[in-house]
Design a protein around this motif. Sequence first.
Motif, PDB file in Angstrom:
ATOM      1  N   GLN A  40      18.368  34.296  30.902  1.00 16.73           N
ATOM      2  CA  GLN A  40      18.612  34.552  29.475  1.00 16.73           C
ATOM      3  C   GLN A  40      17.946  33.416  28.698  1.00 16.73           C
TER       4      GLN A  40
ATOM      5  N   LEU B 124      29.110  23.959  33.037  1.00 18.99           N
ATOM      6  CA  LEU B 124      29.325  24.139  31.597  1.00 18.99           C
ATOM      7  C   LEU B 124      28.433  25.244  31.059  1.00 18.99           C
TER       8      LEU B 124
ATOM      9  N   LEU C 295      25.832  26.457  29.170  1.00 25.15           N
ATOM     10  CA  LEU C 295      24.703  25.748  28.544  1.00 25.15           C
ATOM     11  C   LEU C 295      24.363  26.306  27.167  1.00 25.15           C
TER      12      LEU C 295
ATOM     13  N   ALA D 279      28.952  28.336  37.355  1.00 26.57           N
ATOM     14  CA  ALA D 279      27.625  27.796  37.011  1.00 26.57           C
ATOM     15  C   ALA D 279      27.734  26.514  36.196  1.00 26.57           C
TER      16      ALA D 279
ATOM     17  N   GLU E 166      23.373  16.896  37.068  1.00 30.71           N
ATOM     18  CA  GLU E 166      23.312  16.430  35.685  1.00 30.71           C
ATOM     19  C   GLU E 166      22.028  15.644  35.397  1.00 30.71           C
TER      20      GLU E 166
ATOM     21  N   GLY F  19      29.364  21.454  36.762  1.00 30.31           N
ATOM     22  CA  GLY F  19      30.793  21.663  36.528  1.00 30.31           C
ATOM     23  C   GLY F  19      31.449  22.522  37.609  1.00 30.31           C
TER      24      GLY F  19
HETATM   25  C1  LIG Z   1      28.237  11.381  27.958  1.00 22.31           C
HETATM   26  C2  LIG Z   1      28.640  12.305  29.034  1.00 22.31           C
HETATM   27  C3  LIG Z   1      27.564  13.250  29.443  1.00 22.31           C
HETATM   28  C4  LIG Z   1      27.618  14.153  30.382  1.00 22.31           C
HETATM   29  C5  LIG Z   1      28.741  14.508  31.214  1.00 22.31           C
HETATM   30  C6  LIG Z   1      28.394  15.209  32.452  1.00 22.31           C
HETATM   31  C7  LIG Z   1      29.197  15.863  33.307  1.00 22.31           C
HETATM   32  C8  LIG Z   1      30.583  16.214  33.140  1.00 22.31           C
HETATM   33  C9  LIG Z   1      31.227  16.974  34.240  1.00 22.31           C
HETATM   34  C10 LIG Z   1      30.908  18.359  34.486  1.00 22.31           C
HETATM   35  C11 LIG Z   1      29.894  18.909  33.645  1.00 22.31           C
HETATM   36  C12 LIG Z   1      28.702  19.093  34.080  1.00 22.31           C
HETATM   37  C13 LIG Z   1      27.608  19.550  33.233  1.00 22.31           C
HETATM   38  C14 LIG Z   1      27.275  21.002  33.488  1.00 22.31           C
HETATM   39  O1  LIG Z   1      28.002  21.741  34.098  1.00 22.31           O
HETATM   40  S1  LIG Z   1      25.841  21.534  32.812  1.00 22.31           S
HETATM   41  C15 LIG Z   1      25.589  23.136  33.556  1.00 22.31           C
HETATM   42  C16 LIG Z   1      24.691  23.010  34.713  1.00 22.31           C
HETATM   43  N1  LIG Z   1      24.500  24.297  35.324  1.00 22.31           N
HETATM   44  C17 LIG Z   1      23.376  24.632  35.914  1.00 22.31           C
HETATM   45  O2  LIG Z   1      22.428  23.874  36.002  1.00 22.31           O
HETATM   46  C18 LIG Z   1      23.318  26.008  36.502  1.00 22.31           C
HETATM   47  C19 LIG Z   1      22.251  26.840  35.887  1.00 22.31           C
HETATM   48  N2  LIG Z   1      22.256  28.160  36.510  1.00 22.31           N
HETATM   49  C20 LIG Z   1      21.700  28.403  37.708  1.00 22.31           C
HETATM   50  O3  LIG Z   1      21.149  27.542  38.360  1.00 22.31           O
HETATM   51  C21 LIG Z   1      21.801  29.806  38.229  1.00 22.31           C
HETATM   52  O4  LIG Z   1      22.078  30.664  37.147  1.00 22.31           O
HETATM   53  C22 LIG Z   1      22.875  29.995  39.314  1.00 22.31           C
HETATM   54  C23 LIG Z   1      22.440  29.275  40.607  1.00 22.31           C
HETATM   55  C24 LIG Z   1      24.258  29.471  38.886  1.00 22.31           C
HETATM   56  C25 LIG Z   1      23.030  31.504  39.623  1.00 22.31           C
HETATM   57  O5  LIG Z   1      21.774  32.044  39.934  1.00 22.31           O
HETATM   58  P1  LIG Z   1      21.568  33.643  39.944  1.00 22.31           P
HETATM   59  O6  LIG Z   1      20.144  33.889  40.294  1.00 22.31           O
HETATM   60  O7  LIG Z   1      22.610  34.276  40.795  1.00 22.31           O
HETATM   61  O8  LIG Z   1      21.910  34.086  38.472  1.00 22.31           O
HETATM   62  P2  LIG Z   1      21.010  33.992  37.152  1.00 22.31           P
HETATM   63  O9  LIG Z   1      20.284  35.264  37.004  1.00 22.31           O
HETATM   64  O10 LIG Z   1      20.246  32.726  37.136  1.00 22.31           O
HETATM   65  O11 LIG Z   1      22.153  33.855  36.046  1.00 22.31           O
HETATM   66  C26 LIG Z   1      22.975  34.975  35.717  1.00 22.31           C
HETATM   67  C27 LIG Z   1      23.321  34.923  34.261  1.00 22.31           C
HETATM   68  O12 LIG Z   1      24.125  33.748  33.996  1.00 22.31           O
HETATM   69  C28 LIG Z   1      23.513  32.953  32.987  1.00 22.31           C
HETATM   70  N3  LIG Z   1      23.821  31.532  33.304  1.00 22.31           N
HETATM   71  C29 LIG Z   1      23.594  30.866  34.433  1.00 22.31           C
HETATM   72  N4  LIG Z   1      24.031  29.609  34.371  1.00 22.31           N
HETATM   73  C30 LIG Z   1      24.576  29.448  33.143  1.00 22.31           C
HETATM   74  C31 LIG Z   1      25.214  28.364  32.467  1.00 22.31           C
HETATM   75  N5  LIG Z   1      25.411  27.153  33.053  1.00 22.31           N
HETATM   76  N6  LIG Z   1      25.629  28.570  31.219  1.00 22.31           N
HETATM   77  C32 LIG Z   1      25.468  29.754  30.592  1.00 22.31           C
HETATM   78  N7  LIG Z   1      24.879  30.841  31.190  1.00 22.31           N
HETATM   79  C33 LIG Z   1      24.445  30.675  32.439  1.00 22.31           C
HETATM   80  C34 LIG Z   1      22.035  33.288  33.132  1.00 22.31           C
HETATM   81  O13 LIG Z   1      21.346  32.973  31.958  1.00 22.31           O
HETATM   82  C35 LIG Z   1      22.096  34.778  33.385  1.00 22.31           C
HETATM   83  O14 LIG Z   1      22.365  35.431  32.147  1.00 22.31           O
HETATM   84  P3  LIG Z   1      21.939  36.973  31.917  1.00 22.31           P
HETATM   85  O15 LIG Z   1      20.448  37.017  32.123  1.00 22.31           O
HETATM   86  O16 LIG Z   1      22.682  37.760  32.943  1.00 22.31           O
HETATM   87  O17 LIG Z   1      22.353  37.239  30.506  1.00 22.31           O
END
Ligand SMILES: CC/C=C\C/C=C\CCC/C=C/CC(=O)SCCNC(=O)CCNC(=O)[C@H](O)C(C)(C)COP(=O)(O)OP(=O)(O)OC[C@H]1O[C@@H](n2cnc3c(N)ncnc32)[C@H](O)[C@@H]1OP(=O)(O)O
Length: 281
Positions: free
Chosen positions: A277, A86, A88, A84, A154, A131
Amino acid sequence: MAFRTARNLAYFSNYIRNYSTNGPLVNVTVNEKSGFATATLQRPSVNSLNLELLTEISHTLQQLEKNKCRGLILTSASNKVFSAGLDLFELHKPNADKIKQMWSTLQEVWIKLYGSSYPTVAVVNGHAPAGGCMLALSCEYRVMLNNFIIGLNEAQIGFSAPMWLIDGMRNTIGSRQAEFALTAGTLFKTEEALKIGLVDEVAQSKEEAIEKAEKFLNKFAKIPPHARSMTKAALRGANIQALVRNKDEEVRSYVDFVTDSQFQDSLGEFIELNLKQKLSK
Ligand SMILES: CC/C=C\C/C=C\CCC/C=C/CC(=O)SCCNC(=O)CCNC(=O)[C@H](O)C(C)(C)COP(=O)(O)OP(=O)(O)OC[C@H]1O[C@@H](n2cnc3c(N)ncnc32)[C@H](O)[C@@H]1OP(=O)(O)O
Protein backbone atom coordinates in the motif's frame (compact mmCIF):
# COMPACT_ATOMS: atom_id res chain seq x y z
CA MET A 1 -5.89 -18.65 44.48
CA ALA A 2 -7.31 -18.37 40.94
CA PHE A 3 -10.09 -20.76 39.93
CA ARG A 4 -10.16 -22.59 43.26
CA THR A 5 -13.79 -23.43 42.70
CA ALA A 6 -15.79 -24.35 39.64
CA ARG A 7 -17.94 -21.28 40.41
CA ASN A 8 -14.94 -18.98 40.16
CA LEU A 9 -13.91 -20.55 36.90
CA ALA A 10 -17.41 -20.26 35.45
CA TYR A 11 -17.58 -16.63 36.56
CA PHE A 12 -14.24 -15.85 34.95
CA SER A 13 -15.12 -17.64 31.71
CA ASN A 14 -18.40 -15.78 31.42
CA TYR A 15 -16.70 -12.57 32.23
CA ILE A 16 -14.10 -13.13 29.53
CA ARG A 17 -16.77 -14.13 27.01
CA ASN A 18 -18.62 -10.94 27.75
CA TYR A 19 -15.43 -8.96 27.56
CA SER A 20 -14.43 -10.51 24.25
CA THR A 21 -17.71 -9.41 22.67
CA ASN A 22 -16.70 -5.86 23.49
CA GLY A 23 -13.27 -6.16 21.94
CA PRO A 24 -13.36 -6.68 18.21
CA LEU A 25 -9.59 -6.41 17.83
CA VAL A 26 -8.54 -8.90 20.51
CA ASN A 27 -10.49 -12.12 20.98
CA VAL A 28 -10.06 -13.71 24.40
CA THR A 29 -11.06 -17.28 25.22
CA VAL A 30 -10.41 -19.34 28.32
CA ASN A 31 -9.76 -23.07 28.37
CA GLU A 32 -12.10 -24.08 31.15
CA LYS A 33 -10.02 -27.13 32.07
CA SER A 34 -6.61 -25.51 32.29
CA GLY A 35 -7.70 -21.95 33.07
CA PHE A 36 -5.29 -20.65 30.42
CA ALA A 37 -6.45 -17.65 28.40
CA THR A 38 -5.73 -17.25 24.70
CA ALA A 39 -5.69 -13.68 23.40
CA THR A 40 -5.86 -13.59 19.62
CA LEU A 41 -4.98 -10.36 17.83
CA GLN A 42 -7.38 -9.83 14.94
CA ARG A 43 -6.93 -6.39 13.44
CA PRO A 44 -7.02 -6.89 9.65
CA SER A 45 -4.88 -7.53 7.83
CA VAL A 46 -1.55 -7.60 9.66
CA ASN A 47 -2.31 -6.61 13.29
CA SER A 48 -0.44 -3.36 12.81
CA LEU A 49 -0.43 -1.58 16.16
CA ASN A 50 -2.56 1.56 16.04
CA LEU A 51 -4.02 3.32 19.08
CA GLU A 52 -7.23 1.26 19.03
CA LEU A 53 -5.46 -2.12 18.96
CA LEU A 54 -2.92 -1.06 21.59
CA THR A 55 -5.72 0.19 23.85
CA GLU A 56 -7.58 -3.08 23.53
CA ILE A 57 -4.46 -5.14 24.26
CA SER A 58 -3.81 -2.97 27.30
CA HIS A 59 -7.39 -3.43 28.60
CA THR A 60 -7.23 -7.18 28.00
CA LEU A 61 -4.02 -7.46 30.03
CA GLN A 62 -5.55 -5.42 32.81
CA GLN A 63 -8.61 -7.70 32.97
CA LEU A 64 -6.48 -10.85 32.92
CA GLU A 65 -4.41 -9.52 35.81
CA LYS A 66 -7.50 -8.51 37.76
CA ASN A 67 -9.07 -11.95 37.25
CA LYS A 68 -5.90 -13.78 38.33
CA CYS A 69 -5.33 -15.45 35.00
CA ARG A 70 -3.40 -18.75 35.28
CA GLY A 71 -1.50 -18.30 32.04
CA LEU A 72 -1.73 -16.43 28.75
CA ILE A 73 -1.10 -17.50 25.17
CA LEU A 74 -0.78 -14.51 22.83
CA THR A 75 -1.28 -15.23 19.15
CA SER A 76 -2.66 -13.93 15.86
CA ALA A 77 -5.79 -14.65 13.83
CA SER A 78 -3.75 -14.24 10.65
CA ASN A 79 -1.83 -17.25 9.41
CA LYS A 80 0.82 -15.00 7.86
CA VAL A 81 1.51 -12.16 10.27
CA PHE A 82 1.73 -12.22 14.08
CA SER A 83 1.96 -8.41 14.11
CA ALA A 84 3.58 -6.06 11.58
CA GLY A 85 4.55 -3.65 14.39
CA LEU A 86 3.43 -0.07 14.69
CA ASP A 87 0.97 1.10 12.09
CA LEU A 88 3.34 2.95 9.78
CA PHE A 89 0.53 4.83 8.07
CA GLU A 90 -0.50 6.29 11.43
CA LEU A 91 3.07 7.39 12.07
CA HIS A 92 3.17 9.24 8.77
CA LYS A 93 2.21 12.93 9.01
CA PRO A 94 0.63 12.24 12.38
CA ASN A 95 -1.55 14.19 14.75
CA ALA A 96 0.80 14.89 17.70
CA ASP A 97 -1.88 14.18 20.33
CA LYS A 98 -2.73 10.81 18.85
CA ILE A 99 0.96 9.87 18.62
CA LYS A 100 1.38 10.85 22.24
CA GLN A 101 -1.46 8.55 23.29
CA MET A 102 -0.20 5.79 21.04
CA TRP A 103 3.28 5.85 22.53
CA SER A 104 2.01 6.03 26.07
CA THR A 105 -0.33 3.05 25.45
CA LEU A 106 2.54 1.08 23.89
CA GLN A 107 4.55 1.66 27.07
CA GLU A 108 1.55 0.48 29.15
CA VAL A 109 1.30 -2.69 27.09
CA TRP A 110 4.97 -3.42 27.70
CA ILE A 111 4.70 -2.74 31.42
CA LYS A 112 1.61 -4.96 31.80
CA LEU A 113 2.82 -7.82 29.63
CA TYR A 114 6.53 -7.85 30.59
CA GLY A 115 5.53 -7.44 34.22
CA SER A 116 2.45 -9.71 34.35
CA SER A 117 2.14 -11.85 37.45
CA TYR A 118 0.91 -14.82 35.37
CA PRO A 119 3.05 -16.82 32.91
CA THR A 120 2.93 -15.81 29.25
CA VAL A 121 3.75 -17.45 25.93
CA ALA A 122 3.73 -15.96 22.44
CA VAL A 123 2.64 -18.34 19.73
CA VAL A 124 4.30 -16.51 16.85
CA ASN A 125 2.28 -17.88 13.95
CA GLY A 126 3.44 -15.33 11.39
CA HIS A 127 5.93 -12.52 10.75
CA ALA A 128 6.87 -10.46 13.80
CA PRO A 129 8.96 -7.40 12.87
CA ALA A 130 9.59 -4.48 15.27
CA GLY A 131 6.51 -3.98 17.49
CA GLY A 132 5.48 -7.58 16.66
CA CYS A 133 8.81 -8.76 18.07
CA MET A 134 8.27 -6.43 21.04
CA LEU A 135 5.01 -8.23 21.91
CA ALA A 136 6.70 -11.62 21.61
CA LEU A 137 9.71 -10.48 23.67
CA SER A 138 7.53 -9.26 26.48
CA CYS A 139 6.22 -12.81 26.95
CA GLU A 140 8.24 -15.37 28.92
CA TYR A 141 8.41 -17.99 26.16
CA ARG A 142 8.15 -17.94 22.37
CA VAL A 143 7.04 -20.76 20.07
CA MET A 144 7.34 -19.80 16.40
CA LEU A 145 6.15 -21.38 13.18
CA ASN A 146 8.61 -21.99 10.34
CA ASN A 147 9.31 -19.68 7.39
CA PHE A 148 8.58 -16.36 9.07
CA ILE A 149 10.72 -13.46 10.24
CA ILE A 150 11.16 -11.85 13.64
CA GLY A 151 13.40 -9.06 14.95
CA LEU A 152 13.81 -5.41 15.83
CA ASN A 153 14.38 -3.64 12.51
CA GLU A 154 14.00 -0.09 13.90
CA ALA A 155 17.53 0.88 12.74
CA GLN A 156 16.50 0.08 9.15
CA ILE A 157 13.49 2.39 9.45
CA GLY A 158 15.59 5.25 10.83
CA PHE A 159 15.40 5.12 14.61
CA SER A 160 16.62 3.31 17.71
CA ALA A 161 14.55 0.97 19.83
CA PRO A 162 13.90 2.50 23.27
CA MET A 163 15.97 1.44 26.29
CA TRP A 164 13.29 -0.84 27.78
CA LEU A 165 13.05 -2.79 24.55
CA ILE A 166 16.83 -3.03 24.27
CA ASP A 167 16.79 -4.40 27.84
CA GLY A 168 14.17 -6.96 26.82
CA MET A 169 16.31 -8.06 23.87
CA ARG A 170 19.48 -8.25 25.99
CA ASN A 171 17.74 -10.23 28.70
CA THR A 172 16.60 -12.71 26.07
CA ILE A 173 19.57 -13.18 23.72
CA GLY A 174 22.48 -11.62 25.66
CA SER A 175 24.37 -8.35 25.14
CA ARG A 176 26.66 -9.42 22.30
CA GLN A 177 23.90 -10.85 20.07
CA ALA A 178 21.61 -7.93 20.97
CA GLU A 179 24.23 -5.41 19.83
CA PHE A 180 24.70 -7.18 16.49
CA ALA A 181 20.95 -7.55 15.97
CA LEU A 182 19.88 -4.04 17.00
CA THR A 183 22.61 -2.01 15.26
CA ALA A 184 21.89 -3.78 11.96
CA GLY A 185 18.12 -3.94 12.49
CA THR A 186 18.26 -7.65 11.65
CA LEU A 187 15.12 -9.62 10.87
CA PHE A 188 15.79 -13.31 11.59
CA LYS A 189 14.21 -16.29 9.89
CA THR A 190 12.57 -18.72 12.34
CA GLU A 191 15.53 -21.16 12.39
CA GLU A 192 18.06 -18.34 12.89
CA ALA A 193 15.93 -16.91 15.70
CA LEU A 194 15.95 -20.33 17.37
CA LYS A 195 19.76 -20.51 17.13
CA ILE A 196 20.31 -17.19 18.92
CA GLY A 197 17.58 -17.85 21.49
CA LEU A 198 15.18 -15.20 20.27
CA VAL A 199 12.59 -17.97 20.10
CA ASP A 200 12.52 -21.02 22.34
CA GLU A 201 10.86 -23.62 20.13
CA VAL A 202 9.79 -24.09 16.54
CA ALA A 203 6.50 -25.74 15.58
CA GLN A 204 5.18 -26.96 12.26
CA SER A 205 1.56 -25.95 12.83
CA LYS A 206 -0.42 -23.64 15.06
CA GLU A 207 -1.94 -26.64 16.87
CA GLU A 208 1.53 -27.97 17.67
CA ALA A 209 2.62 -24.50 18.81
CA ILE A 210 -0.37 -24.23 21.16
CA GLU A 211 0.47 -27.67 22.60
CA LYS A 212 4.04 -26.55 23.25
CA ALA A 213 2.80 -23.31 24.79
CA GLU A 214 0.45 -25.20 27.13
CA LYS A 215 3.28 -27.55 28.09
CA PHE A 216 5.35 -24.53 29.10
CA LEU A 217 2.48 -23.05 31.12
CA ASN A 218 1.81 -26.40 32.81
CA LYS A 219 5.36 -26.39 34.21
CA PHE A 220 4.14 -23.94 36.81
CA ALA A 221 1.18 -26.02 37.96
CA LYS A 222 2.89 -27.01 41.20
CA ILE A 223 4.73 -23.74 41.84
CA PRO A 224 2.97 -21.39 44.28
CA PRO A 225 1.77 -18.49 42.06
CA HIS A 226 2.96 -15.80 44.49
CA ALA A 227 6.48 -17.31 44.61
CA ARG A 228 6.55 -17.46 40.82
CA SER A 229 5.37 -13.90 40.34
CA MET A 230 7.69 -12.51 43.05
CA THR A 231 10.63 -14.17 41.31
CA LYS A 232 9.55 -12.78 37.94
CA ALA A 233 9.20 -9.32 39.48
CA ALA A 234 12.68 -9.60 41.00
CA LEU A 235 14.12 -10.52 37.59
CA ARG A 236 12.22 -7.95 35.50
CA GLY A 237 11.34 -5.23 38.02
CA ALA A 238 14.39 -2.99 37.55
CA ASN A 239 13.79 -2.73 33.79
CA ILE A 240 10.12 -1.92 34.34
CA GLN A 241 10.87 0.67 37.02
CA ALA A 242 13.39 2.36 34.72
CA LEU A 243 10.63 2.80 32.14
CA VAL A 244 8.07 3.95 34.71
CA ARG A 245 10.49 6.67 35.90
CA ASN A 246 11.20 7.85 32.36
CA LYS A 247 7.74 7.36 30.85
CA ASP A 248 6.65 10.97 30.27
CA GLU A 249 10.07 12.13 29.14
CA GLU A 250 10.23 9.29 26.62
CA VAL A 251 6.76 10.16 25.25
CA ARG A 252 7.87 13.78 24.76
CA SER A 253 11.07 12.83 22.96
CA TYR A 254 9.24 10.24 20.82
CA VAL A 255 6.62 12.79 19.71
CA ASP A 256 9.37 15.31 18.84
CA PHE A 257 11.30 12.63 16.99
CA VAL A 258 8.38 11.26 14.98
CA THR A 259 7.01 14.67 13.97
CA ASP A 260 10.43 15.86 12.78
CA SER A 261 10.65 16.27 9.00
CA GLN A 262 13.82 14.20 8.73
CA PHE A 263 12.13 11.16 10.30
CA GLN A 264 8.99 11.75 8.22
CA ASP A 265 11.09 11.73 5.03
CA SER A 266 12.84 8.46 5.92
CA LEU A 267 9.54 6.87 6.99
CA GLY A 268 7.98 7.92 3.67
CA GLU A 269 10.85 6.30 1.78
CA PHE A 270 10.59 3.12 3.88
CA ILE A 271 6.86 2.82 3.16
CA GLU A 272 7.31 3.41 -0.56
CA LEU A 273 10.08 0.81 -0.74
CA ASN A 274 8.69 -1.87 1.57
CA LEU A 275 4.91 -1.76 1.73
CA LYS A 276 2.47 -2.69 -1.00
CA GLN A 277 0.00 0.00 0.00
CA LYS A 278 1.51 3.40 -0.92
CA LEU A 279 1.13 6.87 0.53
CA SER A 280 -1.43 9.15 -1.06
CA LYS A 281 0.50 12.10 -2.45
C1 LIG B 1 12.40 7.98 20.36
C2 LIG B 1 11.90 6.59 20.26
C3 LIG B 1 11.88 6.06 18.87
C4 LIG B 1 11.52 4.87 18.49
C5 LIG B 1 11.00 3.79 19.29
C6 LIG B 1 11.12 2.46 18.68
C7 LIG B 1 10.54 1.31 19.06
C8 LIG B 1 9.50 1.10 20.04
C9 LIG B 1 9.02 -0.28 20.23
C10 LIG B 1 8.21 -0.95 19.24
C11 LIG B 1 7.97 -0.20 18.05
C12 LIG B 1 8.60 -0.46 16.97
C13 LIG B 1 8.47 0.34 15.76
C14 LIG B 1 7.62 -0.35 14.72
O1 LIG B 1 6.92 -1.30 14.97
S1 LIG B 1 7.67 0.32 13.19
C15 LIG B 1 6.85 -0.89 12.16
C16 LIG B 1 7.86 -1.76 11.52
N1 LIG B 1 7.20 -2.74 10.71
C17 LIG B 1 7.74 -3.22 9.61
O2 LIG B 1 8.83 -2.87 9.21
C18 LIG B 1 6.93 -4.23 8.86
C19 LIG B 1 6.59 -3.78 7.49
N2 LIG B 1 5.82 -4.82 6.82
C20 LIG B 1 6.38 -5.92 6.28
O3 LIG B 1 7.57 -6.12 6.30
C21 LIG B 1 5.45 -6.91 5.65
O4 LIG B 1 4.22 -6.27 5.37
C22 LIG B 1 5.18 -8.16 6.51
C23 LIG B 1 6.46 -9.02 6.59
C24 LIG B 1 4.72 -7.81 7.94
C25 LIG B 1 4.06 -9.00 5.86
O5 LIG B 1 4.40 -9.27 4.52
P1 LIG B 1 3.27 -9.81 3.50
O6 LIG B 1 3.94 -9.98 2.18
O7 LIG B 1 2.59 -10.99 4.09
O8 LIG B 1 2.19 -8.67 3.48
P2 LIG B 1 2.20 -7.27 2.71
O9 LIG B 1 1.53 -7.46 1.41
O10 LIG B 1 3.56 -6.68 2.73
O11 LIG B 1 1.30 -6.39 3.69
C26 LIG B 1 -0.11 -6.63 3.78
C27 LIG B 1 -0.81 -5.33 4.03
O12 LIG B 1 -0.41 -4.80 5.32
C28 LIG B 1 0.12 -3.49 5.17
N3 LIG B 1 1.18 -3.33 6.20
C29 LIG B 1 2.25 -4.10 6.42
N4 LIG B 1 2.97 -3.67 7.45
C30 LIG B 1 2.34 -2.57 7.94
C31 LIG B 1 2.59 -1.67 9.02
N5 LIG B 1 3.65 -1.82 9.86
N6 LIG B 1 1.74 -0.67 9.20
C32 LIG B 1 0.67 -0.48 8.40
N7 LIG B 1 0.36 -1.32 7.36
C33 LIG B 1 1.19 -2.34 7.14
C34 LIG B 1 0.66 -3.49 3.75
O13 LIG B 1 0.80 -2.19 3.27
C35 LIG B 1 -0.42 -4.26 3.02
O14 LIG B 1 -1.54 -3.40 2.84
P3 LIG B 1 -2.60 -3.66 1.65
O15 LIG B 1 -1.80 -3.62 0.38
O16 LIG B 1 -3.18 -5.01 1.91
O17 LIG B 1 -3.56 -2.53 1.79
